[in-house]
Design a protein around this motif. Sequence first.
Motif, short mmCIF file in Angstrom:
data_model
loop_
_atom_site.label_atom_id
_atom_site.label_comp_id
_atom_site.label_asym_id
_atom_site.label_seq_id
_atom_site.Cartn_x
_atom_site.Cartn_y
_atom_site.Cartn_z
N GLN A 9 0.85 -0.93 -0.04
CA GLN A 9 0.11 0.26 -0.06
C GLN A 9 0.59 1.55 0.37
O GLN A 9 2.25 1.60 0.80
CB GLN A 9 -1.17 -0.59 1.16
CG GLN A 9 -1.32 1.18 1.10
CD GLN A 9 -2.98 1.07 2.74
OE1 GLN A 9 -2.30 0.33 3.50
NE2 GLN A 9 -4.00 1.94 2.23
N CYS A 50 -3.45 -1.58 -9.08
CA CYS A 50 -4.44 -1.27 -9.35
C CYS A 50 -4.96 -0.61 -10.64
O CYS A 50 -5.50 -0.36 -10.25
CB CYS A 50 -4.82 -0.74 -7.85
SG CYS A 50 -4.36 1.10 -6.95
N ASP A 61 -3.97 6.68 -1.53
CA ASP A 61 -4.12 5.11 -1.12
C ASP A 61 -4.15 5.05 -2.62
O ASP A 61 -4.88 4.53 -3.76
CB ASP A 61 -5.21 4.86 -0.24
CG ASP A 61 -6.06 3.56 -0.12
OD1 ASP A 61 -5.04 3.20 0.35
OD2 ASP A 61 -6.97 2.71 -1.17
N PHE A 63 -2.94 0.38 -4.26
CA PHE A 63 -1.97 -0.69 -3.80
C PHE A 63 -1.67 -1.26 -5.22
O PHE A 63 -1.41 -1.10 -6.23
CB PHE A 63 -3.66 -1.95 -3.31
CG PHE A 63 -4.03 -1.06 -2.90
CD1 PHE A 63 -3.20 -1.96 -0.99
CD2 PHE A 63 -5.11 -0.24 -2.03
CE1 PHE A 63 -3.38 -2.05 0.57
CE2 PHE A 63 -5.68 -0.22 -0.96
CZ PHE A 63 -4.48 -1.09 0.70
N LYS A 94 3.35 1.84 2.60
CA LYS A 94 2.44 2.51 4.17
C LYS A 94 2.39 1.36 4.92
O LYS A 94 2.78 1.10 5.47
CB LYS A 94 0.76 2.22 4.20
CG LYS A 94 0.56 4.29 3.14
CD LYS A 94 -0.76 4.53 3.61
CE LYS A 94 -1.03 5.58 2.71
NZ LYS A 94 -2.51 5.56 3.11
N LYS A 243 -9.29 5.99 -2.19
CA LYS A 243 -9.43 5.12 -1.79
C LYS A 243 -9.20 3.61 -2.68
O LYS A 243 -10.20 3.93 -3.49
CB LYS A 243 -10.42 4.53 -0.63
CG LYS A 243 -11.30 3.54 -0.07
CD LYS A 243 -10.17 3.08 0.98
CE LYS A 243 -10.65 2.43 2.14
NZ LYS A 243 -9.95 2.53 3.09
#
Length: 250
Positions: A9, A50, A61, A63, A94, A243
């Motif tokens: 992350q 992602c 955020d 991934f 993170k 998010k």
Amino acid sequence: MSKNRYFIQLAYDGSLYHGWQTQPNAIAVQELLDKAMSVVFRQPIETLGCGRTDAGVHAADFFAHFDIENLAETNVISSIASINALLPYQIAAKQIIPVHNDAHARFDATSRAYKYHIHFVKNPFKYNRSWLLKDRLDITLMNIAAAELLNYTDFSCFSKSNTQTFTNNCKIVKAVFEEEDNGLVFTIKADRFLRNMVRAIMGTLIQIGKGELNLEEFKAIIESKNRSKAGQSVPACGLYLVKVEYNYIK
């Protein structure tokens, strides 16, 4: 050889980078991350993100998944500090999360949310992090138009041309403007997004706010499925991926 899959992350300020994805003749976030992780883990690491963020777009955020051979899970998870030590200040790792070996950072995401920031008064601390817009906007009309997005699924009119996608259908579940600190924040959430979609939607909604389009014309643009009928894409500096959700990550 034993190979295990993990998610990492991240958060990054995209101002200095040519987007997420590694590419020739430009510095991208993925390239720097892969290099740092390859050094830390002492084996070649290739991440898969992602999604793709364009040049100048930020992520609060994000991934990516990667595979590791012959390394204990505890050693992988505890490597965050070492990875961050090799990353530039604008990129922060993170956490690292063990996942099943078929987990996929892009295809398994159940939803994504973006925010777009606009400010109306010159502010040096928002340079490259928000769009300075001198026009005053009718936020009520913009929210009425934004709510119409939830009634559609085909967003071809907001998609960058010549992209290799199997469908232009997306399910938007939230689209709303909120006033904040001499500015405006647009939040949009969907199961997936097309390339350049949020910036194109914003450009068209800005036309609503300026009185250059009415609600019926906005709906006609969506129904046309024609990118040339929608508004111009707004600058990348105000856009944040905020998010990304997965069923197996809490």
